[in-house]
Design an enzyme around this catalytic site. Structure first.
Site, short mmCIF file in Angstrom:
data_model
loop_
_atom_site.label_atom_id
_atom_site.label_comp_id
_atom_site.label_asym_id
_atom_site.label_seq_id
_atom_site.Cartn_x
_atom_site.Cartn_y
_atom_site.Cartn_z
N GLU A 36 0.98 -14.79 5.84
CA GLU A 36 -0.25 -14.11 5.42
C GLU A 36 -1.13 -13.82 6.63
OE1 GLU A 36 -0.30 -12.53 2.34
OE2 GLU A 36 0.14 -14.53 1.58
N HIS A 37 -1.64 -12.57 6.68
CA HIS A 37 -2.46 -12.09 7.79
C HIS A 37 -1.68 -12.11 9.11
CE1 HIS A 37 -6.43 -11.53 5.85
NE2 HIS A 37 -5.92 -12.36 4.98
N SER A 70 -1.32 9.73 -15.64
CA SER A 70 -0.88 8.35 -15.79
C SER A 70 -1.38 7.81 -17.12
CB SER A 70 -1.48 7.51 -14.65
OG SER A 70 -1.53 6.16 -15.00
N SER A 134 0.67 -5.56 -5.44
CA SER A 134 0.92 -4.25 -4.86
C SER A 134 1.35 -3.17 -5.87
CB SER A 134 1.95 -4.34 -3.74
OG SER A 134 1.60 -3.39 -2.77
N SER A 136 -0.15 -0.57 -5.88
CA SER A 136 -0.34 0.64 -5.08
C SER A 136 0.97 1.06 -4.39
CB SER A 136 -1.45 0.45 -4.05
OG SER A 136 -1.22 -0.67 -3.24
N ASP A 180 4.11 -4.14 2.10
CA ASP A 180 4.26 -3.88 0.67
C ASP A 180 5.34 -2.85 0.40
OD1 ASP A 180 2.09 -5.48 0.76
OD2 ASP A 180 0.64 -4.00 0.03
N TYR A 232 -12.38 -9.65 5.35
CA TYR A 232 -11.09 -9.18 5.86
C TYR A 232 -11.27 -8.58 7.25
CZ TYR A 232 -6.64 -6.58 5.85
OH TYR A 232 -5.40 -6.07 6.16
P1 ADP Z 1 -2.79 -3.87 -5.65
O1 ADP Z 1 -1.91 -2.97 -4.85
O2 ADP Z 1 -2.86 -5.26 -5.10
O3 ADP Z 1 -2.44 -3.88 -7.10
P2 ADP Z 1 -4.74 -1.97 -4.79
O4 ADP Z 1 -6.22 -1.95 -4.84
O5 ADP Z 1 -4.05 -1.78 -3.49
O6 ADP Z 1 -4.27 -3.30 -5.52
O7 ADP Z 1 -4.19 -0.80 -5.73
C1 ADP Z 1 -4.65 -0.71 -7.06
C2 ADP Z 1 -4.98 0.73 -7.39
O8 ADP Z 1 -3.75 1.48 -7.57
C3 ADP Z 1 -5.72 0.90 -8.69
O9 ADP Z 1 -7.11 0.73 -8.52
C4 ADP Z 1 -5.36 2.33 -9.07
O10 ADP Z 1 -6.14 3.23 -8.34
C5 ADP Z 1 -3.93 2.44 -8.59
N1 ADP Z 1 -2.98 2.14 -9.68
C6 ADP Z 1 -2.24 1.03 -9.85
N2 ADP Z 1 -1.44 1.14 -10.95
C7 ADP Z 1 -1.68 2.35 -11.48
C8 ADP Z 1 -1.18 3.09 -12.60
N3 ADP Z 1 -0.29 2.57 -13.43
N4 ADP Z 1 -1.68 4.35 -12.82
C9 ADP Z 1 -2.60 4.86 -12.00
N5 ADP Z 1 -3.11 4.22 -10.93
C10 ADP Z 1 -2.67 3.00 -10.66
MG MG Z 2 -2.29 -2.50 -2.71
#
Ligand code: ADP
Ligand code: MG
Length: 390
Positions: A36-37, A70, A134, A136, A180, A232
């Site tokens: 981590e980090h 979505s 993740s 994202s 990720d 962070y």
């Molecule tokens: P993590 O990657 O840890 O889940 P992040 O903040 O990096 O958190 O990414 C989350 C973002 O990704 C959400 O706020 C949204 O904008 C987008 N996201 C995640 N899943 C979906 C989905 N199923 N449909 C649309 N956007 C999504």
């Molecule tokens: Mg993310």
């Protein structure tokens, strides 16, 4: 589960766009087992792709319009494929747009003839959002894999990981590393992705949890990451300060035996940030070695040492994470640590199958007694990376 989500993403596409998608591509979320980090210090990480996925149903269009939708929100977002701009409103569509932008950048620099066309895309996912798993990267990688095929770009998975990262850095505007996307694209069933963040060399390492009667529990504390508070950024700055005091470009080049000297030449807080990164790199290497020679039951102490280092030296834990870790260890988990960037998010617990329910119930009871929000607890396993589903 996968079949249901494929059916859902296909019908979601049809109801939004009025025709059938060409195909469905999936990409998993990931959990970081240890390291981590260390990524932005050019060190080592050891995540794995999990059995929670984002599915992207996609068809190319004849014009240059991109439309994405979505199950997440009712709005269809639209942009011209040649005019994808840095995200202004922080909207979720920046993730698929970012992948589309970055793959064009890479294709333009590598291919003589390349022309991007527009496409329609619908997204469905069972990766928990914002829990440090993740969601994202899962979006970026599913879309990047699809476009790589549909646009005939021919990038390999390492290049696609870079595409996902570039899109997130430039179009979303999040300064994240490449861990990720690497896990999401390079993951294999029952294997972790041992990644050198300096050379980007990745190696698949067998985890063998199930064979040894173990499962990995995720305990989502529901404490939102408070990365905006500057914690962070200030950790990153401390790492840079520490590296420059040691006369190296990154903390990757500081070894445990250099720590004595480091202690003498920097203030206590900076020293402890440095010590976390240096010892954490060492723990990633030890975890990989230990898995290979002694199996998964041997890595528990390294996981807890990682937690202590993040709690005491890097100071990125919160009470809920510490409580989760201490409670699961008291009730039979073999190893546990907070995972992700810190200041909230999830803890992981490597747990014998027969102890899963006792461990889970004990965390719920302890959180309730302390007046914390109800945690969400579930098991994940190491899954195959991104692929075309239909
Ligand atoms: P993590 O990657 O840890 O889940 P992040 O903040 O990096 O958190 O990414 C989350 C973002 O990704 C959400 O706020 C949204 O904008 C987008 N996201 C995640 N899943 C979906 C989905 N199923 N449909 C649309 N956007 C999504
Ligand atoms: Mg993310």
């Amino acid at each position: 589960m996968t079949d249901t989500l494929i059916a859902k993403v296909t019908s979601g596409f049809e109801s939004k766009f009025g025709y059938q998608p060409t195909g469905v591509w999936s990409a998993p979320g990931r959990v970081n087992l240890i390291g981590e980090h260390t990524d932005y210090n050019e060190g080592f990480v050891f995540p794995f792709a999990i059995n929670r996925h984002t599915f992207a149903a996609i068809s190319l269009r004849d014009d240059s319009t991109i439309r994405v939708a979505s199950s997440f929100s009712p709005i269809i977002h639209q942009v011209d494929v040649l005019a994808i701009a840095r995200n202004e409103g922080n909207d979720w569509a920046a993730y698929p747009f970012g992948a589309a932008w970055a793959i064009q950048e890479m294709a333009n620099s590598l291919l003589k003839e390349f022309e991007a066309t527009g496409f329609d895309c619908f997204i469905e996912s069972d990766v928990p959002v914002g829990a440090g798993l993740s969601s994202s990267a899962a979006i970026e990688c599913s879309v990047a894999l699809a476009l790589n095929e549909l646009w005939s770009v021919g990038l390999d998975r390492r290049q696609l990981a870079r595409v996902g990262q570039m899109g997130e850095n430039v179009i979303v505007g999040a300064p994240t590393g490449i861990m990720d996307q690497s896990a999401s694209l390079l993951g294999e069933t029952d294997h972790g992705v041992f990644l050198d963040c300096r050379t980007l060399e990745a190696e698949s390492i067998e985890l063998g949890f199930a064979k040894d009667g173990l499962e990995l529990l995720i305990i989502d504390t529901k404490v939102a990451h408070r990365l905006v508070d500057g914690g962070y950024a200030s950790r990153r700055e401390a790492c840079e300060r520490g590296a420059s005091a040691m006369g190296v470009t990154s903390l990757r080049d500081v070894s445990p035996s250099d720590l004595l000297k480091a202690k003498e030449i920097m203030d206590d807080a900076t020293f402890r940030r440095v010590r976390h990164v240096v010892t954490e790199n060492d723990r990633v290497l030890a975890t990989v070695e230990s898995l290979r020679t002694n199996g998964p039951r041997s890595i528990g102490r390294l996981m807890y040492a990682s937690h202590e280092s993040m709690r005491d030296d890097f100071e990125i834990s919160v009470d809920e994470l510490d409580t989760a870790v201490e409670t699961v260890l008291r009730h039979g988990a073999i190893g546990a640590r907070m995972t992700g960037g810190g200041f909230g998010g999830a803890a992981i617990a490597l747990t014998p199958i027969e102890k899963i329910s006792e461990v889970s119930l004990s965390v719920i009871a302890e959180f309730e007694a302390l007046g914390y929000a109800k945690p969400e607890i579930f098991v994940v396993s190491a899954a195959q990376g991104a692929k075309r589903e239909i």
